[in-house]
Motif scaffolding. Structure first.
Motif, short mmCIF file in Angstrom:
data_model
loop_
_atom_site.label_atom_id
_atom_site.label_comp_id
_atom_site.label_asym_id
_atom_site.label_seq_id
_atom_site.Cartn_x
_atom_site.Cartn_y
_atom_site.Cartn_z
N ASP A 56 -3.69 -5.97 -3.54
CA ASP A 56 -2.66 -5.60 -2.67
C ASP A 56 -2.33 -6.87 -1.83
OD1 ASP A 56 -4.60 -6.81 -1.07
OD2 ASP A 56 -4.11 -5.38 0.59
N ASP A 74 -7.34 -2.00 2.16
CA ASP A 74 -7.47 -3.02 1.20
C ASP A 74 -7.98 -4.30 1.05
OD1 ASP A 74 -7.08 -0.47 -0.70
OD2 ASP A 74 -5.20 -0.54 -0.73
N GLN A 165 -5.24 3.60 6.67
CA GLN A 165 -5.24 4.17 5.50
C GLN A 165 -4.69 3.84 4.84
OE1 GLN A 165 -3.45 7.25 8.61
NE2 GLN A 165 -4.99 8.85 7.61
N ARG A 166 -5.63 4.15 3.23
CA ARG A 166 -5.12 4.25 2.06
C ARG A 166 -3.53 5.04 1.58
NH1 ARG A 166 -9.97 2.58 -1.83
NH2 ARG A 166 -10.52 0.59 -0.71
N LYS A 167 -2.90 4.62 1.52
CA LYS A 167 -1.01 6.03 1.09
C LYS A 167 -2.20 6.66 0.07
CE LYS A 167 1.89 1.59 2.26
NZ LYS A 167 1.08 1.36 2.50
N ASN A 168 -2.76 6.72 -0.69
CA ASN A 168 -2.87 7.73 -2.19
C ASN A 168 -3.38 9.33 -1.84
OD1 ASN A 168 -5.03 6.13 -1.56
ND2 ASN A 168 -6.56 6.58 -4.12
N ASP A 169 -4.37 8.23 -0.43
CA ASP A 169 -5.40 10.32 -0.06
C ASP A 169 -5.42 10.26 1.10
OD1 ASP A 169 -7.33 8.20 0.64
OD2 ASP A 169 -8.36 8.88 -0.77
N ARG A 171 -7.39 8.51 3.00
CA ARG A 171 -8.89 8.37 4.33
C ARG A 171 -8.40 6.86 4.94
NH1 ARG A 171 -13.46 8.86 -0.08
NH2 ARG A 171 -11.21 7.88 -1.41
#
Length: 293
Positions: A56, A74, A165-169, A171
């Motif tokens: 990242d 990340d 939080q991760r953008k894809n899900d 969490r």
């Protein structure tokens, strides 16, 4: 023993309070001595490799050599590069200068490897509705990614802005202090990779004693700006499981000067809410009874 005694005093035992009994391992943590950090980012690389974290930081940010810029879902270890006017005391430490040779006497880099603080009283634990966040037997705070539902309550609860939080899900993810390595007697990957021992790992009580001695040694050398951050068990979070030796004010490194656990007033809030609800119920009963007459 009151909850305040457990969380905010020298007798604090977060593992026992979490239910591990008296035979749990000693609480462990990180002592990061920024005075010997060279900004190599070996800790960042080791953390990503061991924990299989996505990249990242490949885009040029324009902020010195700091390609990752901050902690995130990340990036669980982040090496900050702070360029500033060099105080006279930094000359004794040989901190690297920046800019043309004729200007290097006036400008210096302050470097620091930041990480989750694994607070003694962690607000993220208080607000997590699923139990995804838990206190380990080593006194550290870990997120169970398979239980996290992405609600995000813990993100604003953290006084340091660590959890992301991760953008894809949705969490959340953060440093686990390499819980899997601790379970088999290994030190965290970042500490193992650090070539200057800027990141030191071990029992928290021993690290605090070592840090106090290091600060005194620096003061004896004339480095009066050296101070500890996060080591005081009487501070607003009951002390941190990851604390730092800094060569300037915390704000210079992007750290809050006086962090306070964001859920400290939850108990009194619930008591006031219960009292208000009881009063409303009493009024409703009185009105209902008066109407029946």
């Amino acid at each position: 023993m009151t909850q305040a005694d457990r969380f905010f005093g020298p007798l604090a035992d977060v593992s026992a309070d979490a239910g591990y009994g008296d035979d749990h391992p000693p609480r462990v943590g990180f002592f990061t001595d920024t005075s010997v950090c060279i900004g190599c980012k070996a800790c960042e690389v080791a953390c990503k490799e061991w924990n299989e974290l996505p990249e990242d930081g490949l885009e040029f940010t324009g902020t010195s050599y700091d390609n990752t810029t901050q902690l995130g879902a990340d990036t669980w270890r982040h090496v900050a590069f702070v360029e500033k006017q060099k105080p006279a005391t930094t000359v004794d430490l040989g901190l690297p200068g920046v800019g043309p040779p004729d200007e290097q006497k006036d400008v210096a880099w302050l470097m620091s490897s930041d990480v989750c603080k694994h607070c003694t009283h962690a607000a993220c634990l208080d607000v997590c509705p699923t139990g995804a966040l838990f206190r380990t037997e080593y006194g550290t705070v870990v997120v169970q990614e398979d239980i996290c539902n992405g609600c995000g309550y813990c993100v604003p609860a953290c006084p340091y802005g660590v959890i992301d939080q991760r953008k894809n899900d949705g969490r959340v993810f953060k440093c686990t202090m390499c819980y899997d390595r601790l379970k088999v007697g290994e030190e965290p990957a970042c500490a193992k990779a650090c070539p200057t021992d800027s990141i030191q790992f071990g029992p928290l009580d021993e690290l605090r004693e070592r840090a106090d001695k290091r600060v005194q040694d620096l003061h004896d050398q004339g480095v009066d700006v050296a101070r500890l951050y996060g080591a005081d068990p009487e501070d607003g979070v009951g002390g941190d499981g990851a604390f730092f030796l800094l060569l300037d004010e915390p704000e210079v490194y992007g750290l809050p000067p006086d962090p306070v656990v964001t859920t400290r007033d939850l108990g009194s809030m619930w008591k006031h809410a219960a009292a208000a609800a009881g009063a409303l119920l009493g009024v409703a009963v009185a009105v209902f009874a008066g109407g029946r007459r």
